[in-house]
Design a protein around this motif. Structure first.
Motif, PDB file in Angstrom:
ATOM      1  N   VAL A 148      11.394 -24.372  82.445  1.00 51.19           N
ATOM      2  CA  VAL A 148      12.075 -25.454  83.152  1.00 51.19           C
ATOM      3  C   VAL A 148      11.018 -26.178  83.975  1.00 51.19           C
ATOM      4  O   VAL A 148      10.342 -25.558  84.804  1.00 51.19           O
ATOM      5  N   ILE A 149      10.838 -27.456  83.732  1.00 53.61           N
ATOM      6  CA  ILE A 149       9.909 -28.249  84.536  1.00 53.61           C
ATOM      7  C   ILE A 149      10.660 -28.766  85.746  1.00 53.61           C
ATOM      8  O   ILE A 149      11.752 -29.344  85.622  1.00 53.61           O
ATOM      9  N   LEU A 166       7.616 -36.210  81.206  1.00 53.77           N
ATOM     10  CA  LEU A 166       6.834 -35.123  80.627  1.00 53.77           C
ATOM     11  C   LEU A 166       7.764 -34.078  80.020  1.00 53.77           C
ATOM     12  O   LEU A 166       7.567 -33.645  78.869  1.00 53.77           O
ATOM     13  N   ALA A 167       8.773 -33.673  80.778  1.00 54.00           N
ATOM     14  CA  ALA A 167       9.723 -32.675  80.276  1.00 54.00           C
ATOM     15  C   ALA A 167      10.413 -33.174  79.020  1.00 54.00           C
ATOM     16  O   ALA A 167      10.611 -32.416  78.054  1.00 54.00           O
ATOM     17  N   GLY A 172      12.932 -29.329  73.282  1.00 59.48           N
ATOM     18  CA  GLY A 172      12.978 -28.711  71.963  1.00 59.48           C
ATOM     19  C   GLY A 172      11.689 -28.031  71.558  1.00 59.48           C
ATOM     20  O   GLY A 172      11.611 -27.435  70.492  1.00 59.48           O
ATOM     21  N   ARG A 173      10.690 -28.103  72.417  1.00 60.08           N
ATOM     22  CA  ARG A 173       9.392 -27.467  72.114  1.00 60.08           C
ATOM     23  C   ARG A 173       8.996 -26.498  73.230  1.00 60.08           C
ATOM     24  O   ARG A 173       7.842 -26.405  73.610  1.00 60.08           O
ATOM     25  N   GLY A 174       9.979 -25.786  73.760  1.00 61.19           N
ATOM     26  CA  GLY A 174       9.708 -24.782  74.779  1.00 61.19           C
ATOM     27  C   GLY A 174      10.231 -25.135  76.150  1.00 61.19           C
ATOM     28  O   GLY A 174      10.421 -24.254  76.987  1.00 61.19           O
ATOM     29  N   VAL A 175      10.426 -26.428  76.413  1.00 60.61           N
ATOM     30  CA  VAL A 175      11.007 -26.856  77.685  1.00 60.61           C
ATOM     31  C   VAL A 175      12.503 -27.066  77.466  1.00 60.61           C
ATOM     32  O   VAL A 175      12.909 -27.820  76.574  1.00 60.61           O
ATOM     33  N   GLY A 203      18.395 -34.689  76.652  1.00 62.75           N
ATOM     34  CA  GLY A 203      19.167 -33.506  76.293  1.00 62.75           C
ATOM     35  C   GLY A 203      18.758 -32.240  77.015  1.00 62.75           C
ATOM     36  O   GLY A 203      19.118 -31.132  76.595  1.00 62.75           O
ATOM     37  N   LEU A 204      18.014 -32.384  78.119  1.00 65.35           N
ATOM     38  CA  LEU A 204      17.581 -31.220  78.880  1.00 65.35           C
ATOM     39  C   LEU A 204      18.682 -30.752  79.825  1.00 65.35           C
ATOM     40  O   LEU A 204      19.471 -31.556  80.326  1.00 65.35           O
TER      41      LEU A 204
END
Length: 351
Positions: A148-149, A166-167, A172-175, A203-204
């Motif tokens: 989580v950024i 950035l997040a 979908g690539r780890g964040v 979509g975070l």
């Protein structure tokens, strides 16, 4: 003084370290082992304050700005021992090992890349390093790990927008989420709404801190203006029944960190943490350790302290573990397997 030990289970009770669970509230530097902090500081000749050496875990309070400043200063000092990529990899690996030892199956670790950018080549380079280190730690330990950024609410909201973009690039690539941390009493929460809108479009999961140092009104702000889907802490929702009903109805999970709540003076003792109020209202609660480096207590200890303080049954503790997994961003197969193993844990006869 030292790290809070996990007591042996009481007679007729199951071992909480064997209970599968997810860890959803854990800060990056705050996850560091105390022994690692001392070793890295000695390696580079960094003189640590006594509160991080002889008097660890340090006496803390966030009752006023001075108390929070002292807490933040200790955290910032600890961050300075991370000097090399191998240090970052070690931190992630050891944090994963510690969670696995505590029954962890999934971990979402929160990091503000801007706090490390100067030493590691910028926010993008540091994020790449963290994600690569997390993947290595996951492969080594078997623990599922995501990032989580989080923006820092003591910095300008424009910085938060930079981190949200950035997040979004790593969605979908780890964040898996975007957060907002540091002293709730600093800054204006609504000023960060545009950053959260960027993360939402990507979509975070939206996971700001709220409802720890400030009360129900700030929880409402996080829900209304930041569209929070999970709350870092959120424990003070218990003070407003109508708000708590809304939290439950909206399915907003609360990342409750009992040991840190008491250490920072939010509650006077563990029995005052209103866990029963939250659970009786139907809230989804995920217990977390927050910053073990400063509070001296890791994941399983949160379950053990709540068992003792609130006389929780093993069935209630199993449901807390289920809620942590359901509130997580863990892949479906991992979540399903862990939930099945919780049922097995509960079905086994106590020692």
């Amino acid at each position: 003084m030292g790290q809070v030990p996990i007591p042996s289970p009481p007679p007729g009770r199951r071992d909480l370290r064997a209970l599968p669970k997810a860890h959803l509230h854990l800060h990056f530097t705050g996850s560091m082992r105390h022994t690692t902090l001392l070793e890295l500081a000695a390696r580079d000749g960094i003189v640590l304050p006594d509160a991080l050496v002889e008097h660890w875990p340090p006496p803390l309070s966030a009752a006023d700005e001075k108390g929070w400043f002292r807490f933040q200063r200790l955290y910032d000092v600890a961050r300075t021992v991370l000097r090399t990529p191998d240090d970052v990899r070690r931190l992630l690996r050891e944090a994963a090992e510690d969670d696995v030892a505590d029954g962890g199956r999934w971990m979402e670790i929160q990091v503000d890349p801007s706090g490390y950018a100067a030493r590691f080549g910028g926010v993008t380079a540091f994020t790449d390093l963290v994600l690569d280190a997390a993947a290595d730690a996951a492969a080594t330990t078997g623990l599922g790990i995501a990032v989580v950024i989080a923006a820092n609410r003591t910095r300008h909201p424009l910085d938060a927008r930079t981190l949200a973009r950035l997040a979004a690039q790593y969605a979908g690539r780890g964040v898996v989420g975007f957060g907002l941390s540091n002293d709730e009493r600093r800054g204006t929460t609504t000023d960060f709404a545009r950053a959260f809108a960027i993360a939402e479009r990507a979509g975070l999961l939206l996971v700001p801190h709220g409802g720890e140092l400030l009360g129900p009104a700030h929880v409402r702000t996080c829900l209304d203006d930041l569209h929070a889907q999970r709350l870092g802490h959120g424990v003070r929702s218990a003070e407003d029944p109508a708000l708590l009903d809304r939290v439950v109805a909206d399915g907003v999970a609360l990342e409750v960190c009992p040991t840190s709540n008491v250490a920072l003076g939010v509650y006077s003792d563990l029995s005052s943490v209103p866990l029963r109020v939250l659970l009786d209202a139907g809230a989804t609660v995920a217990l977390g350790a927050d910053d073990p480096l400063l509070f001296g207590s890791r994941l399983a200890a949160q379950y053990a302290t709540m068992r003792a303080a609130h006389d929780l049954t093993d069935a209630e503790l199993a449901e807390l573990a289920r809620m942590s997994l359901r509130a997580s961003q863990a892949p479906t197969d991992l979540r399903s397997a862990a939930l099945a193993d919780i049922d097995t844990w509960l079905a086994q006869s106590p020692a």
